[in-house]
Design a protein around this motif. Sequence first.
Motif, short mmCIF file in Angstrom:
data_model
loop_
_atom_site.label_atom_id
_atom_site.label_comp_id
_atom_site.label_asym_id
_atom_site.label_seq_id
_atom_site.Cartn_x
_atom_site.Cartn_y
_atom_site.Cartn_z
N ALA A 1 -32.31 22.67 -97.90
CA ALA A 1 -32.82 21.06 -97.51
C ALA A 1 -34.10 21.60 -96.82
N VAL A 2 -34.31 22.57 -95.81
CA VAL A 2 -35.38 22.75 -95.08
C VAL A 2 -36.53 22.90 -96.01
N LEU B 1 -37.82 19.86 -97.65
CA LEU B 1 -38.60 19.00 -96.70
C LEU B 1 -40.00 19.95 -96.35
N ASP C 1 -42.38 19.28 -99.36
CA ASP C 1 -42.99 17.91 -99.28
C ASP C 1 -43.99 17.82 -98.15
N ARG C 2 -43.79 18.29 -97.04
CA ARG C 2 -44.66 18.23 -95.97
C ARG C 2 -46.05 18.84 -96.39
#
Length: 457
Positions: A366-367, A370, A373-374
């Motif tokens: 999940a990290v 994320l 995306d960032r």
Amino acid sequence: MTFDDFSSSSPSTPPSGPPVLAVSALNQAVARVLERTFPLVWVSGEISNFTRAASGHWYFTLKDDAAQVRAVMFKGRAQHAGFSPREGDKVEVRTLVTLYAPRGDYQLNVEAIRRAGVGNLYEAFLRLKEKLEHEGLFDPDRKRPLPTFPRCIGIVTSPQAAALHDILTALRRRAPHVRVILYPTPVQGEGAGAKIARAIRTAAQRDECDVLLVGRGGGSMEDLWAFNDEAVARAIVDSPMPVISGVGHETDFTIADFAADLRAPTPTAAAELCATPRAEWLGELHSHALDLTRAFKRQLTERSQTVDWMSRRLVSPTAYITHERVKLNALQARLEHATRTPVTKARYQLQHLQMRLQNRLPDTRAVRLLLGDRQRRIGNAVAQFNQHRRQLLAAQNAQLELLNPQRTLERGYAIVTDSKGKVLRAPSDLQPRSNVTLRLAEGSAEVGIASVQPTLD
């Protein structure tokens, strides 16, 4: 003469008359008177009527221009004379004046004989000997030893001398392997001393020999006088190789004998001294060879005994290899056991740690999503910001280009400056008879102001 000299041998005489002597008694008395009155004296004269008797005695007459006298030299003295007198020889004799009683002849009983003038030669010999001895030429510490194995022997003598034949014969007999070099020179006569010295110096300069033999056969003192020359003695002393002197007979002594490193009584003896007989060396070598053979055999025997002793202590190679193989197998087993246990234990520990690590690792999927995306959002924002900045920079560049003085100059305008570079804007800033600079679009120009007239708007 006394009465006792006659009465000792006279017969009985009348008591009242003078003594009556026999002829033999008278001659004996006269002989005794002569012998007491004239002790040993040197007498010079010329030889005549010389006779050598079968007994070895010499009989001759000694004479001069005004007188003569008979003389006799007995065998025991004559054999040491050193030369055989000839008719007409001038001689000097040491003699006892006596009378030969059987004939009543007055005669000389000669003890020694020498050629006339030898006395002066002998004095010169002694003076030179004393001079050179005082200089140290005869010093025993200066003498050099002879080489043990001479490879070449030099000979200084006359090629016609009998002594050369004797020397070569002795060397051929004793050491035929040794090379011989002859330095020929006269050994008697006028200038012989200088020639002998020159031959010795030639041998020294050529330096071909290990030892130098200088000599000649026997003769009178005059015959040997060349070897009493000072130049010969100095040449011998200066010679780089040892010098053996073999001059004359055993009773003859010369200055060369004293200067030489070794004196030999005769030339043949000199040859024998400078070369040890080849047979003697071969015999000694044979003796050394026998000694070495015996020593070698003894060492071989001792080494054989040592080998036997070592062979008894030596283990069979097969048994030794078998024993060592057993030791090697045991050591290999111990090594495998010693290495297998720690490795197995370490492998179990590693597996346990890997399991613990897997259990404690977080879920990062999940990290990661994320974070992706960032990263995309940041990339888009940076791109938009850069595009905006480029547009703003282009607008400002256009404005700046409009304000560029160069563009104004290109439209036909000029910038006026005085000599100090100050921009002039009004006619009042201009001074008559002054220079100004006009900066144009494509360069500048210097202009002189003649007069200033202000222009009304």
